[in-house]
Design a protein around this motif. Structure first.
Motif, PDB file in Angstrom:
ATOM      1  N   ASP A  98       0.880  -1.291  -0.056  1.00  0.00           N
ATOM      2  CA  ASP A  98      -0.080   0.110  -0.129  1.00  0.00           C
ATOM      3  C   ASP A  98       0.764   1.169   0.130  1.00  0.00           C
ATOM      4  O   ASP A  98       0.402   2.230   0.104  1.00  0.00           O
ATOM      5  N   VAL A  99       2.284   1.106   0.001  1.00  0.00           N
ATOM      6  CA  VAL A  99       3.148   2.590   0.001  1.00  0.00           C
ATOM      7  C   VAL A  99       3.670   2.544  -1.445  1.00  0.00           C
ATOM      8  O   VAL A  99       4.158   1.578  -2.116  1.00  0.00           O
ATOM      9  N   LEU A 100       3.684   3.879  -1.696  1.00  0.00           N
ATOM     10  CA  LEU A 100       4.316   4.192  -3.133  1.00  0.00           C
ATOM     11  C   LEU A 100       5.685   3.686  -2.887  1.00  0.00           C
ATOM     12  O   LEU A 100       6.547   3.989  -2.092  1.00  0.00           O
ATOM     13  N   LEU A 101       6.046   3.123  -4.112  1.00  0.00           N
ATOM     14  CA  LEU A 101       7.538   2.721  -4.288  1.00  0.00           C
ATOM     15  C   LEU A 101       8.435   3.474  -4.860  1.00  0.00           C
ATOM     16  O   LEU A 101       7.683   4.324  -6.158  1.00  0.00           O
ATOM     17  N   PHE A 107      -1.951  -4.461  -4.803  1.00  0.00           N
ATOM     18  CA  PHE A 107      -0.438  -4.365  -4.618  1.00  0.00           C
ATOM     19  C   PHE A 107      -0.152  -3.155  -5.774  1.00  0.00           C
ATOM     20  O   PHE A 107      -0.899  -2.848  -6.482  1.00  0.00           O
ATOM     21  N   THR A 108       1.139  -2.881  -5.658  1.00  0.00           N
ATOM     22  CA  THR A 108       1.699  -1.808  -6.394  1.00  0.00           C
ATOM     23  C   THR A 108       2.916  -2.296  -7.324  1.00  0.00           C
ATOM     24  O   THR A 108       3.639  -3.090  -6.837  1.00  0.00           O
ATOM     25  N   VAL A 109       3.201  -1.340  -8.341  1.00  0.00           N
ATOM     26  CA  VAL A 109       4.325  -1.958  -9.052  1.00  0.00           C
ATOM     27  C   VAL A 109       5.077  -0.897  -9.633  1.00  0.00           C
ATOM     28  O   VAL A 109       4.702   0.330  -9.972  1.00  0.00           O
ATOM     29  N   ALA A 110       6.489  -1.109  -9.637  1.00  0.00           N
ATOM     30  CA  ALA A 110       7.269   0.213 -10.020  1.00  0.00           C
ATOM     31  C   ALA A 110       8.928  -0.678 -10.070  1.00  0.00           C
ATOM     32  O   ALA A 110       9.060  -1.654  -9.815  1.00  0.00           O
ATOM     33  N   TYR A 111       9.627   0.535 -10.633  1.00  0.00           N
ATOM     34  CA  TYR A 111      11.192  -0.081 -10.872  1.00  0.00           C
ATOM     35  C   TYR A 111      11.823   0.305  -9.629  1.00  0.00           C
ATOM     36  O   TYR A 111      11.542   1.048  -8.525  1.00  0.00           O
TER      37      TYR A 111
END
Length: 214
Positions: free
Chosen positions: A175-178, A210-214
């Protein structure tokens, strides 16, 4: 073969998801208001008004997994939350898994901290969109346990304005920004789709975001 229906399959996120799903050997149907100028080989394109309950029922009945890649813009502005509520009900009744592409606005800046959308510098132009997608997430979290859903928030930098390139890599969060080592949050359209289709092929998130980032 897993049958995947993408609602909004001609938009930025939806088109990437449809393309990746076909590459992975899934049976893909895209639903949108109109046909795209450029079509992905292997994707079956269907058109219709997704605010029409019959259109939604037809779409869900032909799926193992429904992916909502819609944005609350145009005719869907102010209607997206109720539309997804209808999709969720249909999916639950049919035993279909539901995935929803959300925005980054509902993510937390830090554990226990404020949301991205609540920050003073969050663009006003995206405030309504963030609020509507946050409502969709709230509805999913309070839904009946019989509904099998997942909600994916992309990185802060995600969209046609910065498509990026396919790297074949990504990081997953909750839930936290990556962000990366420079404090930037970004994911290309191709790698976002890769992560989402990975979740379809090998489910790891049951009734969760869920979140997705590099």
């Amino acid at each position: 073969m897993t049958r995947v229906v993408v609602l909004g399959g001609t938009g930025y996120a939806g088109a990437h998801i449809a393309r990746e799903a076909v590459v992975r050997g899934l049976e893909v149907t895209s639903w949108s208001r109109s046909l795209p100028e450029s079509q992905v080989d292997g994707v079956a394109y269907r058109t219709g008004d997704l605010l029409d309950a019959k259109v939604l029922a037809d779409a869900v009945s032909d799926a193992d997994v429904v992916v909502g890649a819609l944005s609350p813009r145009g005719a869907l502005d102010g209607e997206l939350r109720s539309l997804y509520a209808t999709v969720a009900k249909l999916a639950e009744e049919a035993g279909v898994r539901l995935g929803v592409v959300g925005g980054a606005g509902s993510l937390l800046v830090s554990e226990g901290g404020p949301t991205v959308a609540s920050l003073p510098d969050f663009p006003e132009a995206f405030a309504s969109e963030a609020a509507q997608l946050t409502g969709v997430l709230e509805d999913l979290r309070s839904s009946d346990e019989a509904l099998n859903w997942f909600f994916v928030s992309p990185a802060g930098g995600f969209g046609s304005y910065a498509p990026g390139e396919a790297t074949g890599h990504y990081r997953l969060g909750g839930d936290v920004l990556l962000v990366d080592e420079n404090g930037e949050s970004f994911i290309s359209g191709a790698d976002f789709a890769l992560a989402l289709v990975d979740e379809i092929v090998e489910p790891k998130h049951h009734r969760s975001r869920f979140t997705v980032a590099y």
